[in-house]
Design an enzyme around this catalytic site. Structure first.
Site, short mmCIF file in Angstrom:
data_model
loop_
_atom_site.label_atom_id
_atom_site.label_comp_id
_atom_site.label_asym_id
_atom_site.label_seq_id
_atom_site.Cartn_x
_atom_site.Cartn_y
_atom_site.Cartn_z
N HIS A 46 0.85 -1.19 -0.08
CA HIS A 46 -0.01 -0.05 -0.06
C HIS A 46 0.87 1.13 0.09
CE1 HIS A 46 -4.05 1.67 1.11
NE2 HIS A 46 -3.15 2.60 0.98
N GLU A 100 -10.85 2.92 7.23
CA GLU A 100 -9.77 4.02 7.79
C GLU A 100 -10.59 5.21 8.25
OE1 GLU A 100 -5.91 6.47 6.24
OE2 GLU A 100 -7.68 6.07 4.79
N ASP A 112 1.75 9.25 -5.83
CA ASP A 112 1.61 10.63 -5.89
C ASP A 112 1.95 11.15 -4.62
OD1 ASP A 112 -0.67 9.67 -5.09
OD2 ASP A 112 -2.15 11.52 -5.78
N ASP A 139 1.81 3.81 2.70
CA ASP A 139 0.81 4.76 2.41
C ASP A 139 1.35 6.14 1.72
OD1 ASP A 139 -1.88 5.56 1.98
OD2 ASP A 139 -2.35 6.40 3.74
N HIS A 185 1.33 5.20 -2.32
CA HIS A 185 0.80 5.94 -3.28
C HIS A 185 1.79 6.65 -4.10
CE1 HIS A 185 -3.74 5.71 -2.37
NE2 HIS A 185 -3.14 5.36 -1.20
#
EC number: 3.5.4.4
Length: 357
Positions: A18, A205, A22, A293, A20
């Site tokens: 997990h 979440e 960006d 994340d 990202h």
């Protein structure tokens, strides 16, 4: 045997599910891409100041300010050259942190402002991952994300299936959970199931158990992005824990939880690392994985996430290997490939580190 140190953890073969794209840019890259593409909205063009701004915004407790950080990273990721560079640097940074397998997600629909087609975006990111991985002992697969508040999930799901044999390993939805349940995209999930394709869903979440229940029972998610609120279905009394029916189902079915401790604290899903549900969930043998994340916003790496857990819970090499094997078992690549990494890279790597310790 002493507990693993930060440097020892960095050397361990790690798995990331997990992350990202960006949310992991280098600040120097953001500044250079802004200059090259004419993006003039950055709060600072000094690397140290910009880095501090990203950290402060992520820690501010303001959702609006936190989301603004992504406006800047996505803002400079609107050309093919920028996407190739960002993806290549992502693979390099993860390899330097000892990651041997990673699934990195991004939303193609967010990178079309300068005329790139969805196919061109996927091809650019795939090229970047290929370039950044070469000779570095890491394999990177892409997860294509649809934004849950938009209406392009079917289009992105079809894109994921179209490229699943050339760099894309799965599908995801992300964005605000409250008010945008995963069931709004049920047609995309049904399509993916018909195509025997893998997908994960951000759930549990920012919203509670209903989000997790829908992701699993209505949409058929293979994994849960975060899933931290499954703790709401577990009653703890001293050392005893009683699982509700949903928590028991998640554990019984070995549904992987993509937990991101530092990020969960920033978003208010946990008070601190020591209070993070990951401690209880690991003790109860849920299929827990440890993730980053957004490495830029959280100022983190997989090594740092593990090191914090060692400090908070006293985890040893066996615990870190358990988390890592969990993640590799849960990856969206063929079984033989997962087994080869577990038996040929991960277990031997940890065994060598434990022997040295």
């Amino acid at each position: 045997m002493s507990l693993p140190t930060f440097e020892q953890i960095r050397q361990a073969p790690k798995v990331l599910l997990h992350d990202h794209l960006d949310g992991g840019l280098r600040t120097e890259t953001i500044i250079e891409l802004a200059r090259e593409t004419g993006y003039d909205k950055l709060p600072s063009t000094d690397p140290a100041e910009l880095d501090a701004w990203f950290r402060a915004s992520a820690d501010s407790g303001s959702l609006e300010r936190y989301l603004e950080t992504f406006a800047h990273t996505v803002g400079v990721m609107q050309t093919r050259e920028a996407l190739v560079r960002v993806a290549a640097e992502c693979a390099e940074d993860l390899a330097n942190d000892g990651v041997v397998y990673a699934e990195v997600r991004y939303a193609p629909e967010q990178h079309t402002e300068r005329g790139l087609s969805l196919d061109e975006i996927v091809q650019a990111v795939n090229e970047g991952f290929r370039l950044g991985s070469e000779g570095r002992g890491i394999r990177v697969g892409a997860l294509l994300t649809a934004m849950r508040h938009q209406a392009r999930s079917m289009e992105i799901a079809e894109l994921a299936v179209r490229y699943r044999d050339v760099g894309v390993v799965g599908f995801d939805i992300a964005g605000a959970e409250a008010g945008y349940p995963p069931t709004r995209h049920i047609d995309a999930f049904e399509y993916l199931q018909r195509e025997n394709a893998h997908f994960t869903i951000h759930a549990g979440e920012g919203f509670g158990l209903p989000s997790i229940w829908q992701a699993i029972q209505w949409c058929g998610a293979d994994r849960l992005g975060h899933g931290v609120r499954i703790i709401d279905d577990i009653a703890v009394s001293g050392e005893d824990a009683k699982l509700g029916r949903l928590a028991a189902y998640v554990r019984d079915k070995r549904i992987p939880l993509e937990m991101c401790p530092t990020s969960n604290i920033q978003t208010g899903a946990a008070e601190s690392i020591a209070d993070h549900p990951i401690g209880l969930l690991r003790r109860l043998q849920f299929r827990v994985t440890v993730n980053t994340d957004n490495r830029l916003m959280s100022g983190t790496t997989v090594t740092k996430e593990f090191a914090q857990l060692v400090d908070a819970f006293g985890y040893d090499w066996d615990d870190l290997q358990w988390f890592t094997v969990n993640a590799m078992k849960s990856a969206f690549i063929p079984f033989d490939d997962r087994l080869a990494l577990i038996n040929g890279v991960i277990k031997p790597g940890f065994a060598q580190l434990k022997w040295r310790a």
